[in-house]
Write a protein that holds these residues in place. Structure first.
Motif, PDB file in Angstrom:
ATOM      1  N   ASP A   1       0.817  -1.219  -0.075  1.00 35.77           N
ATOM      2  CA  ASP A   1      -0.125   0.163  -0.047  1.00 35.77           C
ATOM      3  C   ASP A   1       0.877   1.220  -0.077  1.00 35.77           C
ATOM      4  N   VAL A   2       0.925   2.046  -1.154  1.00 33.21           N
ATOM      5  CA  VAL A   2       1.681   3.232  -1.255  1.00 33.21           C
ATOM      6  C   VAL A   2       1.515   4.012  -0.169  1.00 33.21           C
ATOM      7  N   GLU A   3       0.390   4.479  -0.119  1.00 37.98           N
ATOM      8  CA  GLU A   3       0.081   5.571   1.082  1.00 37.98           C
ATOM      9  C   GLU A   3       0.391   5.320   2.472  1.00 37.98           C
ATOM     10  N   ARG A   4       0.272   4.018   2.712  1.00 39.49           N
ATOM     11  CA  ARG A   4       0.833   3.550   4.062  1.00 39.49           C
ATOM     12  C   ARG A   4       2.099   3.571   4.112  1.00 39.49           C
ATOM     13  N   ALA A   5       2.820   3.064   3.180  1.00 37.54           N
ATOM     14  CA  ALA A   5       4.396   3.322   3.247  1.00 37.54           C
ATOM     15  C   ALA A   5       4.848   4.775   3.234  1.00 37.54           C
ATOM     16  N   GLN A   6       4.128   5.529   2.719  1.00 37.70           N
ATOM     17  CA  GLN A   6       4.489   6.838   2.745  1.00 37.70           C
ATOM     18  C   GLN A   6       4.338   7.402   4.317  1.00 37.70           C
ATOM     19  N   GLN A   7       3.271   6.845   4.565  1.00 33.90           N
ATOM     20  CA  GLN A   7       2.895   7.652   6.067  1.00 33.90           C
ATOM     21  C   GLN A   7       3.909   6.965   7.078  1.00 33.90           C
ATOM     22  N   HIS A   8       4.227   5.573   6.999  1.00 33.71           N
ATOM     23  CA  HIS A   8       5.287   5.217   7.803  1.00 33.71           C
ATOM     24  C   HIS A   8       6.603   5.769   7.747  1.00 33.71           C
ATOM     25  N   TYR A   9       7.204   5.974   6.532  1.00 34.27           N
ATOM     26  CA  TYR A   9       8.393   6.488   6.285  1.00 34.27           C
ATOM     27  C   TYR A   9       8.498   8.057   6.892  1.00 34.27           C
ATOM     28  N   ARG A  10       7.194   8.725   6.748  1.00 31.79           N
ATOM     29  CA  ARG A  10       7.226  10.038   7.381  1.00 31.79           C
ATOM     30  C   ARG A  10       7.188   9.961   8.950  1.00 31.79           C
ATOM     31  N   ASP A  11       6.598   8.946   9.403  1.00 29.57           N
ATOM     32  CA  ASP A  11       6.258   8.949  10.832  1.00 29.57           C
ATOM     33  C   ASP A  11       7.508   8.145  11.408  1.00 29.57           C
ATOM     34  N   ALA A  12       7.829   7.267  11.027  1.00 30.20           N
ATOM     35  CA  ALA A  12       8.806   6.407  11.777  1.00 30.20           C
ATOM     36  C   ALA A  12      10.590   6.661  11.348  1.00 30.20           C
ATOM     37  N   LEU A  13      10.587   7.240  10.183  1.00 31.54           N
ATOM     38  CA  LEU A  13      11.912   7.415   9.471  1.00 31.54           C
ATOM     39  C   LEU A  13      12.211   8.569   9.302  1.00 31.54           C
ATOM     40  N   GLY A  14      11.293   9.703   9.250  1.00 36.34           N
ATOM     41  CA  GLY A  14      11.492  11.132   9.242  1.00 36.34           C
ATOM     42  C   GLY A  14      11.686  11.775   7.905  1.00 36.34           C
ATOM     43  N   PHE A  15      10.971  11.126   6.959  1.00 36.58           N
ATOM     44  CA  PHE A  15      11.000  11.462   5.475  1.00 36.58           C
ATOM     45  C   PHE A  15       9.733  12.624   5.198  1.00 36.58           C
ATOM     46  N   LYS A  16       9.652  13.289   4.440  1.00 32.62           N
ATOM     47  CA  LYS A  16       8.705  13.933   3.873  1.00 32.62           C
ATOM     48  C   LYS A  16       7.672  13.234   2.556  1.00 32.62           C
ATOM     49  N   ILE A  17       6.507  13.507   2.700  1.00 29.93           N
ATOM     50  CA  ILE A  17       5.827  12.812   1.578  1.00 29.93           C
ATOM     51  C   ILE A  17       5.986  13.652   0.368  1.00 29.93           C
ATOM     52  N   GLY A  18       6.400  13.227  -0.846  1.00 28.53           N
ATOM     53  CA  GLY A  18       6.592  13.966  -2.185  1.00 28.53           C
ATOM     54  C   GLY A  18       5.377  13.931  -2.788  1.00 28.53           C
ATOM     55  N   TRP A  19       4.948  12.936  -3.463  1.00 28.78           N
ATOM     56  CA  TRP A  19       3.702  12.695  -4.437  1.00 28.78           C
ATOM     57  C   TRP A  19       3.316  11.662  -4.607  1.00 28.78           C
ATOM     58  N   LEU A  20       1.948  11.535  -4.961  1.00 33.67           N
ATOM     59  CA  LEU A  20       1.377  10.177  -5.007  1.00 33.67           C
ATOM     60  C   LEU A  20       0.268  10.326  -6.447  1.00 33.67           C
ATOM     61  N   TYR A  21       0.734   9.251  -7.121  1.00 30.77           N
ATOM     62  CA  TYR A  21      -0.217   9.327  -8.531  1.00 30.77           C
ATOM     63  C   TYR A  21      -1.605   8.996  -8.404  1.00 30.77           C
ATOM     64  N   SER A  22      -2.563   9.604  -8.954  1.00 31.57           N
ATOM     65  CA  SER A  22      -3.904   9.391  -8.465  1.00 31.57           C
ATOM     66  C   SER A  22      -4.736   7.956  -8.331  1.00 31.57           C
ATOM     67  N   ASP A  23      -3.787   7.110  -9.058  1.00 28.57           N
ATOM     68  CA  ASP A  23      -4.131   5.564  -9.079  1.00 28.57           C
ATOM     69  C   ASP A  23      -3.563   4.965  -7.774  1.00 28.57           C
ATOM     70  N   LYS A  24      -2.747   5.768  -6.975  1.00 27.42           N
ATOM     71  CA  LYS A  24      -2.117   5.096  -5.896  1.00 27.42           C
ATOM     72  C   LYS A  24      -1.319   4.127  -6.065  1.00 27.42           C
ATOM     73  N   GLU A  25      -0.740   3.777  -7.322  1.00 27.93           N
ATOM     74  CA  GLU A  25       0.148   2.748  -7.539  1.00 27.93           C
ATOM     75  C   GLU A  25       1.358   3.071  -7.093  1.00 27.93           C
ATOM     76  N   ILE A  26       2.171   4.415  -7.263  1.00 31.29           N
ATOM     77  CA  ILE A  26       3.401   5.083  -7.272  1.00 31.29           C
ATOM     78  C   ILE A  26       3.230   6.085  -6.447  1.00 31.29           C
ATOM     79  N   GLY A  27       4.274   6.248  -5.883  1.00 32.22           N
ATOM     80  CA  GLY A  27       4.486   7.732  -4.904  1.00 32.22           C
ATOM     81  C   GLY A  27       5.942   7.721  -4.528  1.00 32.22           C
ATOM     82  N   ALA A  28       6.251   8.951  -3.633  1.00 31.23           N
ATOM     83  CA  ALA A  28       7.548   8.951  -3.459  1.00 31.23           C
ATOM     84  C   ALA A  28       7.728   9.748  -2.019  1.00 31.23           C
TER      85      ALA A  28
END
Length: 120
Positions: free
Chosen positions: A21-48
């Motif tokens: 799950d791309v959104e879940r991964a982005q939130q985890h990296y933000r909260d537990a690893l100190g990253f900033k969420i960059g972008w997420l394509y509308s189909d939620k297949e890829i993000g950064a």
């Protein structure tokens, strides 16, 4: 290439990690690893996500998939360990000097991808 020719400059590689799950991964990296969420394509297949000069792409895959392994040099591995511990990162191998000489610890993300943080 001739002796006086200089190679073209290339950028730092950007890993693309398999995740359920791309959104879940982005939130985890933000909260537990100190990253900033960059972008997420509308189909939620890829993000950064990004942190300083590091970017990571996530691509949704159907489990089971092969997790990835990344070696991350940490200028101050003790400070990195303390920071990630305080954020709640899943430290699966504590900071210690390994038989091969590196001071190292391991973080595992929600999808089994591993990060070996190390310093000489």
């Amino acid at each position: 290439m001739g002796a006086k020719e200089k190679p073209n400059s290339i950028g730092q590689p950007v890993p693309e990690l398999p995740v359920a799950d791309v959104e879940r991964a982005q939130q985890h990296y933000r909260d537990a690893l100190g990253f900033k969420i960059g972008w997420l394509y509308s189909d939620k297949e890829i993000g950064a996500v990004s942190r300083e000069n590091v970017a990571i792409f996530f691509r949704r895959r159907k489990p089971p998939f092969e997790p990835t392994v990344h070696w991350v040099f940490a200028e101050d591995v003790d400070a990195s360990f303390q920071e990630l511990t305080s954020l709640g990162a899943n430290i699966v191998d504590p900071l210690e000097r390994k038989p091969w000489g590196l001071r190292q610890f391991t973080v595992e993300d929600l999808d089994g991808n591993l990060f070996y943080f190390h310093h000489d």
